[in-house]
Design an enzyme around this catalytic site. Structure first.
Site: not given
Length: 711
Positions: A567, A686
């Site tokens: 991320s 994610h």
């Protein structure tokens, strides 16, 4: 999921790989499948299979600690293992939980639900109605995306409520709006114009049972450029109140009290502050200095005041915590009578119990608002516990309305996690510590060591990092070393027991390093703000300093030093790859941001402009382009530069960080002949994986890649 035309049209015509931003186009998925096949051909070795099996054994182990929350008389848990791949939501009693083999009552079997509805559901949580505890709002996601649905569930009959509250698939949420269960707050996609540019809801409604959703009155409406809005209800008995929040951006928000007639009263606080209401108290955590009432309270501090006094105009706060150069507030938790502070001192936890005085109404006629300054404090003594010197200690209230009991969790790099129940007296002393659960040792740590070191960054800042030396490592020579980092959004990285890292890396003779670089929260807001926007390079200089320090100390060499992050940590990896290629022998870049010219036009990217800046503004693009790996790499490639081997991983179902970042960077590097491996999981959101088997597979890919390049 498909992207909008705006998301697929690049602002840079010369970007020949912009076509890969179309998430589920057949041509794009054909490209993805080809890369996945190449990755498996390289990485699915015998060692990969062993590592994957070892990690999966841990993830599916029946000896994991079942994390629970208390709701009424029951303890609720969500559990996954080999027999429950997508998981079961279940509950038990305190009496049963204290035994080695608790008896669980299964409420929802997500695998069975997924099979019945032919949808790859992933659990997203449940909100139980208080005080009756007979209904729950359950959220489920297709494939692990942030967008999810909500359905109402009957906890007595263990069935979905026919005609109950439901929310269709969208980013957003739903929460109970009263104690009877007759209304909810809902913030979701209500149609055209109802979502922000970040892709989150900008309106919240109060929906009464038995009425049409489209007729539900709007409680609050934010602006299209906001990040999101929402609402909830504090159901503390005697202190019930509705709260509305408006998030303009990260660390820029407004909080409102909503009266029964719908009138909103904004809490007059800095927008960067974080308010915390408990019964009659308002506690405020500050991220920036605040001058009010003739006093300046420093950023990173926590202050408190009686809420009624604050609403009446009083600004005479009590200071509960003030940071120093080496300390920050890691977290707080209220019990019935206390506020427990968790303080980091050079990334080591210290706990303190603060006891507020009785409110004026309970002190009699002689009491005064000024009396709220009479908070008592004492260190929380854990002397009876064998807590490692380098560990993470966390506490959380079991029932902040009714008791002073706390969940107490301890975990270290090589010490398995333990869970205890800690009871405080009304005076704040420790009455009892009851050991509840403990992880077994999933790997042999007898020959391992844990140390903390400090590296000197380019501007002289001392940057802490933890080093875990694995089994059989020759301490006189360089060892294969994995350096992990994040450095963003005020998130702190602290010690934790990872059986996956232990089995796949440490037990096989590797060294693991965790870097506490700027951009994180290890030293509070100042540590985070030191690497915002035009100062982003500070985080990358810190990480490079740790890498160099490991070489200087003889722990490893650049050829044997690998690095990993996801991320925002994936953006960190991209910058290490583009700006510091000589420092590393391999890079693992997971669910990353990489194209910082386009990031704010892709999925939730606009919500992060407070962190990185707005690339559509020419002045801000001037500094953003200096940490945009997708663009930084161009000059090096044109000059024929050699870069370390890199593995990209992402997820097709990631609707937070667009998979196009990883796809485009991989394609550009492959065309230039660089050593690139790329794998995109179809599910996972994610987090990159939706099941334990997928998590084991994705982790094993990374470890096998690192062992091939560094071992």
């Amino acid at each position: 999921m498909t992207t909008t035309p705006e998301q697929t049209t690049s602002t840079a015509p010369e970007d020949q790989f912009a076509w890969l931003e179309e998430v589920e186009g057949e041509e794009q998925l054909t490209w993805v499948r080809a890369r996945n096949t190449e990755a498996e051909e390289r990485l699915r070795t015998g060692r990969f299979e062993s590592v994957s099996a070892e990690i999966l054994e841990v993830l599916d182990s029946s000896e994991k600690i079942p994390a629970v929350v208390q709701r009424g008389e029951y303890l609720y848990n969500f559990w996954t293992d080999a027999a429950a791949e997508r998981g079961i939501w279940r509950r038990t009693t305190w009496e049963s939980y204290r035994t080695e083999q608790p008896e669980w009552e299964v409420l929802i079997d997500v695998d069975a639900l997924a099979a019945a509805e032919d949808v790859n559901w992933v659990w997203h949580g449940a909100a139980v109605l208080k005080p009756a505890h007979n209904r729950a709002l359950v959220s489920l996601s297709r494939g692990g995306a942030d967008a999810d649905i909500t359905r109402e569930f009957d906890l007595d009959t263990k069935t979905w409520v026919e005609g109950g509250f439901t929310r269709e698939e969208s980013k957003g949420g739903m929460s109970w709006a009263d104690e009877s269960g007759s209304a909810v707050f809902i913030y979701t996609d209500f149609g055209e114009g109802s979502m922000t540019t970040s892709g989150y809801p900008r309106t919240v409604r109060r929906w009464e049972r038995g009425t049409a959703l489209e007729d539900a009155p709007v409680v609050f409406e934010g602006k299209p450029t906001d990040m999101l809005v929402g609402a909830g209800r504090d159901q503390s008995a005697g202190f019930e109140r509705d709260l509305v929040f408006r998030m303009r951006a990260f660390y820029d928000s407004e909080t409102y009290l909503r009266a029964p007639d719908g009138t909103l009263t904004q809490l007059d606080l800095p927008r960067s502050a974080e308010p915390d209401l408990h019964r009659e108290w308002l506690a405020v955590e500050l991220r920036e200095d605040w001058e009010v009432g003739g006093t300046t309270y420093p950023g990173g501090s926590m202050i408190a005041i009686a809420l009624d006094a604050f609403l009446a105009g009083d600004r005479d706060f009590t200071v509960l915590f003030t940071p120093t150069d080496s300390t920050s507030l890691a977290g707080t938790t209220w019990t019935r009578h206390h506020l427990v502070l968790n303080v980091l001192s050079d990334v080591v936890n210290q706990l303190e119990v603060l006891t507020p005085p009785a409110p004026p109404a309970e002190r009699g006629a002689s009491g005064s608002v000024a009396g709220t300054r009479e908070w008592q404090r004492r260190a929380l003594d854990l002397g009876s516990l064998d807590v490692p010197a380098i560990a993470t200690i966390a506490v959380g209230a079991i029932d902040s309305e009714e008791s002073d009991a706390l969940w107490l969790t301890t975990t270290g790099f090589v010490e398995p996690t333990t869970l205890s129940r800690l009871e405080l007296s009304e005076g704040g002393e420790v009455v009892e510590v009851e050991a509840l659960k403990a992880l077994p040792a999933f790997f042999d740590a007898s020959d391992m060591s844990v140390e903390q070191h400090f590296a000197t960054s380019a501007d002289g800042t001392q940057v802490p990092y933890f080093q875990v030396t694995g089994a059989g490592v020759d301490r006189t020579g360089p060892a294969p070393t994995l350096l992990y980092g994040y450095g963003g959004f005020e998130i702190s990285l602290t010690p934790s027991y990872s059986a996956g890292v232990g089995r796949a890396w440490l037990a096989r003779g590797g060294v693991y390093v965790l870097a506490n670089i700027r951009g994180g929260g290890e030293y509070g807001p100042r540590w985070h703000q030191a690497a915002l926007k035009e100062k982003r390079h500070k985080a990358y200089e810190d990480f490079a300093a740790v890498a160099r320090d490991l070489v200087t100390r003889g722990v490893t060499t650049p050829e044997r030093l690998g690095t990993q992050g996801g991320s925002n940590g994936g953006l960190l990896m991209g910058n290490m790859y583009a700006q510091y290629p000589d420092l590393f022998g391999a890079v693992v870049c997971q669910v990353p941001l990489l194209d910082m010219k386009r990031y704010n036009h892709l999925l939730a990217g606009a919500s992060w402009m407070a962190e990185y800046g707005d690339p559509d503004e020419a002045e801000q693009w001037e500094f953003i382009q200096k940490f945009s790996p997708y663009h930084l790499i161009d000059a090096g490639l044109e000059a024929g530069g050699e870069y370390p081997p890199i593995l990209f991983t992402t997820s097709t179902r990631d609707d937070r960080v667009h998979p196009g970042h990883a796809r485009k960077m991989a394609a550009k590097l492959l065309e230039a002949g660089q050593d690139v491996t790329s794998y995109e999981n179809i599910e996972g959101g994610h987090g990159g994986a939706a099941t334990n088997a997928q998590r084991a597979f994705m982790n094993a890919l990374a470890f096998e890649f690192l062992w091939q390049r560094l071992g």
